[in-house]
Design a protein around this motif. Sequence first.
Motif, PDB file in Angstrom:
ATOM      1  N   ALA A  78      37.233 -62.387   2.071  1.00  0.00           N
ATOM      2  CA  ALA A  78      38.417 -61.261   2.043  1.00  0.00           C
ATOM      3  C   ALA A  78      38.194 -60.532   0.610  1.00  0.00           C
ATOM      4  CB  ALA A  78      39.824 -61.988   2.093  1.00  0.00           C
ATOM      5  N   GLY A  79      38.010 -61.441  -0.478  1.00  0.00           N
ATOM      6  CA  GLY A  79      37.811 -60.698  -1.774  1.00  0.00           C
ATOM      7  C   GLY A  79      36.715 -59.712  -2.050  1.00  0.00           C
ATOM      8  N   ALA A  80      35.380 -59.991  -0.906  1.00  0.00           N
ATOM      9  CA  ALA A  80      34.299 -59.525  -1.291  1.00  0.00           C
ATOM     10  C   ALA A  80      34.050 -58.397   0.041  1.00  0.00           C
ATOM     11  CB  ALA A  80      33.056 -60.328  -1.386  1.00  0.00           C
ATOM     12  N   ASP A  81      34.733 -58.502   0.878  1.00  0.00           N
ATOM     13  CA  ASP A  81      34.428 -57.834   2.330  1.00  0.00           C
ATOM     14  C   ASP A  81      35.801 -57.484   2.947  1.00  0.00           C
ATOM     15  OD1 ASP A  81      33.121 -55.965   3.899  1.00  0.00           O
ATOM     16  OD2 ASP A  81      32.464 -57.595   5.277  1.00  0.00           O
ATOM     17  N   SER A  82      36.639 -56.697   2.275  1.00  0.00           N
ATOM     18  CA  SER A  82      38.203 -56.641   2.918  1.00  0.00           C
ATOM     19  C   SER A  82      38.151 -55.673   3.926  1.00  0.00           C
ATOM     20  CB  SER A  82      39.071 -56.368   1.763  1.00  0.00           C
ATOM     21  OG  SER A  82      40.357 -56.358   2.135  1.00  0.00           O
ATOM     22  N   ASN A  83      39.044 -55.694   4.831  1.00  0.00           N
ATOM     23  CA  ASN A  83      39.504 -54.992   5.686  1.00  0.00           C
ATOM     24  C   ASN A  83      40.976 -54.852   6.108  1.00  0.00           C
ATOM     25  OD1 ASN A  83      39.884 -56.943   7.601  1.00  0.00           O
ATOM     26  ND2 ASN A  83      37.732 -56.658   8.294  1.00  0.00           N
ATOM     27  N   GLU A  84      41.726 -54.016   6.875  1.00  0.00           N
ATOM     28  CA  GLU A  84      43.016 -54.026   7.048  1.00  0.00           C
ATOM     29  C   GLU A  84      43.478 -55.566   7.683  1.00  0.00           C
ATOM     30  OE1 GLU A  84      44.296 -50.902   9.417  1.00  0.00           O
ATOM     31  OE2 GLU A  84      43.666 -49.250   7.986  1.00  0.00           O
ATOM     32  N   ALA A  85      42.772 -55.912   8.618  1.00  0.00           N
ATOM     33  CA  ALA A  85      43.269 -57.504   9.142  1.00  0.00           C
ATOM     34  C   ALA A  85      43.157 -58.479   8.012  1.00  0.00           C
ATOM     35  CB  ALA A  85      42.043 -57.650  10.316  1.00  0.00           C
ATOM     36  N   ARG A  86      42.270 -58.524   7.150  1.00  0.00           N
ATOM     37  CA  ARG A  86      42.144 -59.576   6.010  1.00  0.00           C
ATOM     38  C   ARG A  86      43.233 -59.359   5.227  1.00  0.00           C
ATOM     39  NH1 ARG A  86      35.641 -58.929   6.326  1.00  0.00           N
ATOM     40  NH2 ARG A  86      35.368 -59.838   8.539  1.00  0.00           N
ATOM     41  N   GLU A  87      43.519 -58.036   4.656  1.00  0.00           N
ATOM     42  CA  GLU A  87      44.426 -57.676   3.784  1.00  0.00           C
ATOM     43  C   GLU A  87      45.825 -58.265   4.234  1.00  0.00           C
ATOM     44  OE1 GLU A  87      44.381 -53.458   2.559  1.00  0.00           O
ATOM     45  OE2 GLU A  87      42.387 -53.919   1.387  1.00  0.00           O
ATOM     46  N   ALA A  88      46.207 -57.793   5.718  1.00  0.00           N
ATOM     47  CA  ALA A  88      47.299 -58.227   6.191  1.00  0.00           C
ATOM     48  C   ALA A  88      47.523 -59.898   6.397  1.00  0.00           C
ATOM     49  CB  ALA A  88      47.213 -57.770   7.693  1.00  0.00           C
ATOM     50  N   LEU A  89      46.337 -60.494   6.616  1.00  0.00           N
ATOM     51  CA  LEU A  89      46.201 -62.025   6.517  1.00  0.00           C
ATOM     52  C   LEU A  89      46.505 -62.578   5.109  1.00  0.00           C
ATOM     53  CD1 LEU A  89      43.274 -62.671   8.984  1.00  0.00           C
ATOM     54  CD2 LEU A  89      45.738 -63.270   9.347  1.00  0.00           C
ATOM     55  N   GLN A  90      46.027 -61.991   4.039  1.00  0.00           N
ATOM     56  CA  GLN A  90      46.335 -62.222   2.651  1.00  0.00           C
ATOM     57  C   GLN A  90      48.077 -62.148   2.316  1.00  0.00           C
ATOM     58  OE1 GLN A  90      43.337 -59.710   0.803  1.00  0.00           O
ATOM     59  NE2 GLN A  90      43.014 -61.267  -0.343  1.00  0.00           N
ATOM     60  N   ARG A  91      48.489 -61.117   2.898  1.00  0.00           N
ATOM     61  CA  ARG A  91      49.976 -61.057   2.621  1.00  0.00           C
ATOM     62  C   ARG A  91      50.549 -61.926   3.509  1.00  0.00           C
ATOM     63  NH1 ARG A  91      48.480 -55.422   3.124  1.00  0.00           N
ATOM     64  NH2 ARG A  91      48.788 -55.259   5.440  1.00  0.00           N
ATOM     65  N   GLU A  92      50.356 -62.268   4.679  1.00  0.00           N
ATOM     66  CA  GLU A  92      51.011 -63.284   5.359  1.00  0.00           C
ATOM     67  C   GLU A  92      50.701 -64.749   4.745  1.00  0.00           C
ATOM     68  OE1 GLU A  92      50.509 -65.349   9.745  1.00  0.00           O
ATOM     69  OE2 GLU A  92      49.614 -63.517   9.482  1.00  0.00           O
ATOM     70  N   PHE A  93      49.471 -65.069   4.260  1.00  0.00           N
ATOM     71  CA  PHE A  93      49.073 -66.464   3.848  1.00  0.00           C
ATOM     72  C   PHE A  93      50.001 -66.719   2.388  1.00  0.00           C
ATOM     73  CE2 PHE A  93      44.882 -66.586   6.155  1.00  0.00           C
ATOM     74  CZ  PHE A  93      45.470 -66.828   7.267  1.00  0.00           C
ATOM     75  N   ALA A  94      50.028 -65.756   1.618  1.00  0.00           N
ATOM     76  CA  ALA A  94      50.383 -65.817   0.190  1.00  0.00           C
ATOM     77  C   ALA A  94      51.928 -66.545  -0.013  1.00  0.00           C
ATOM     78  CB  ALA A  94      50.753 -64.524  -0.659  1.00  0.00           C
TER      79      ALA A  94
END
Length: 673
Positions: A78-94
Amino acid sequence: MTNPLLAPWNTPFELPPFAEIEDAHFAPAFDAALTEGRAKIAEIAGNPDAPTFANTIEALELGDETLGRVLGTFYGIAGADSNEAREALQREFAPKLSAYSSELTMNRDIRARIKALWEDQNALDDEQKRLLYLYNRNFIRSGADLEGDARDRLTDVKARLAILGTDFTQNLLADEREWFMELGADDLGGLPDFLKEAMKGAAEEQNVDGHVVTLSRSLIVPFLQFSTRRDLREVAYKAWAARGANGGETDNRGIAAETLALRHERAQLLGYKDFAAYKLETEMAGNADNVRDLLMQVWKPARAAALKDQAVLEAMMREDGINGDLQAWDWHHYSERRRKAEHDLDEAELKPYLQLEKMIEASFDCANRLFGLEFAPLDVPMYHEDVRAWEVTRNGKHIAVFIGDYFARGSKRSGAWCMAMRAQKKLGGDTAPHVVNVCNFAKPAPGAAALLSFDDARTLFHEFGHALHQMLSDVRYEAISGTSVARDFVELPSQLYEHWLSVPEVLSKYAVHAETGEAMPKELLDRLLAAQTYDMGFSTVEYVASALVDLAFHEGAPADDVMAKQAEVLEGIGMPAAIEMRHRTPQFAHVFSGDGYSSGYYSYMWSEVMDADAFEAFEEAGDPFDAKLAKSLEENILSAGGSQEADVLYKAFRGRMPDATALLKGRGLYAAE
């Protein structure tokens, strides 16, 4: 269907099966790992047997293995190759991760077991005592001993901070990804061929014909150096400086203010006067006064040097017929021209000798000569086509897998970093690490060599120094493995390793011209090494100013208006008008994307005091590859992780603690003091 994140990894060296992993796999794997982790927490907490180190501390160390595997893979990608799905997952996981962490550290039964072990440590060896100390301290600092409303409030504060950190990072990435400036044929004045080629490649990525400047440091810095179009330099610089402060949904100023308020509240709930006191308690520096003393000791000669340089650059600007004051978008341009005039050193002349492939080879060769490591390329799937991997061995024994992700792209956040997708440990069976270096170098045209600036090459060595800290780790427990050390000690191995890039015999072997294959001429090498402290006033001022603002943010009551507070601090120290902070507040990801460097951005300089002194040991020995010193460096620092306090580790290597003299000499500022 089987989720590849949860199934056994029958891959070479148990690397993540990147080719099989889809974004849809992460959320269910994360939830399953949390469920498993909670079950193990309940098992440890409800164990009817008397607490032992094995059934409590070691059980906790092993309790999150699945979660660690899932998150190591996810955040690496996620840090090196982000996309909308991964950004949404980061917001969900935090917030979920924050809640899980609070459930563990607020668990009264586990806290009671740790207290019981703390009161009777007779049967423990030194490494176990160290781990128990860290667990006990972490539970206290996480609020395990709080009661009632304070306990509940702290949990809420930590959850909100996790969300804010994720939002800050994603806003910054969005601003960096979305801005670019198209350049016509008349806008390319002064730009060398290597930069035009890189900007052409960036244009293709943006689906634009011609050339573009983006907010990738590998493009914007050389553009500011070489462009003869002052008006375009101003536009580009202001866009770079405005990241995170453009208004709208991606503006980070409100996030920064709320973050500071919540950190202050967190510290006070735990009984500290402010967040700086809380954060620095566990660092080598110990308190804010010690941090400020070091920073100001360096600030005064650095500012004096920068002001002298500013006068020279302003005189050059006058010669160009430009009146008015030197501006931030002028400094790089006139400094580059001055470097060419005074040192006969031109970035365009130098860059063909600094090929990415050769600099990677150089970093590997130094590691071989110092520590006996060997690197063999691996043909295995990675998370992006630009990413490569090597097996690291010593005397035929597998040590680690090293992964290199070197090129800038729109899906990658700016900067450079090192992370372990899997950390070294021995508990539960020997586990060799998987270590990733991520950089943001300009990607060349197909078939062309990737060319670096000397600063780029230094960054490569820096991050590889972190990687060595992870790869050479040799401890029993993951919690003290690799870079799990005090924040103001973690930069020692990385900054120390930078010194080997400047060793003449290294450059003479690996600084080879991309077209002719000839080694860098000795006179050019001599000019390069002689200019290493050139413009050091500028780089030191922009760094120290950022560190002082960070410290001020976290001392005393939090600022309601972060930009006003930033301005107040800079005015108070006499910040030169033509120099900006290295990281203005709305883009200060070190400080606001998480707690890692909050109140701790000074750490690079604290570590530099040690790295300058440590390399002096090799200079005193008369051999940068002295075998005895290299062995001591590995045994006492690189392999030891956080198994002892940082000052104990350093003194075991050097025999004493250093002062700032070697640092000031290394930066060419000693005479200006």
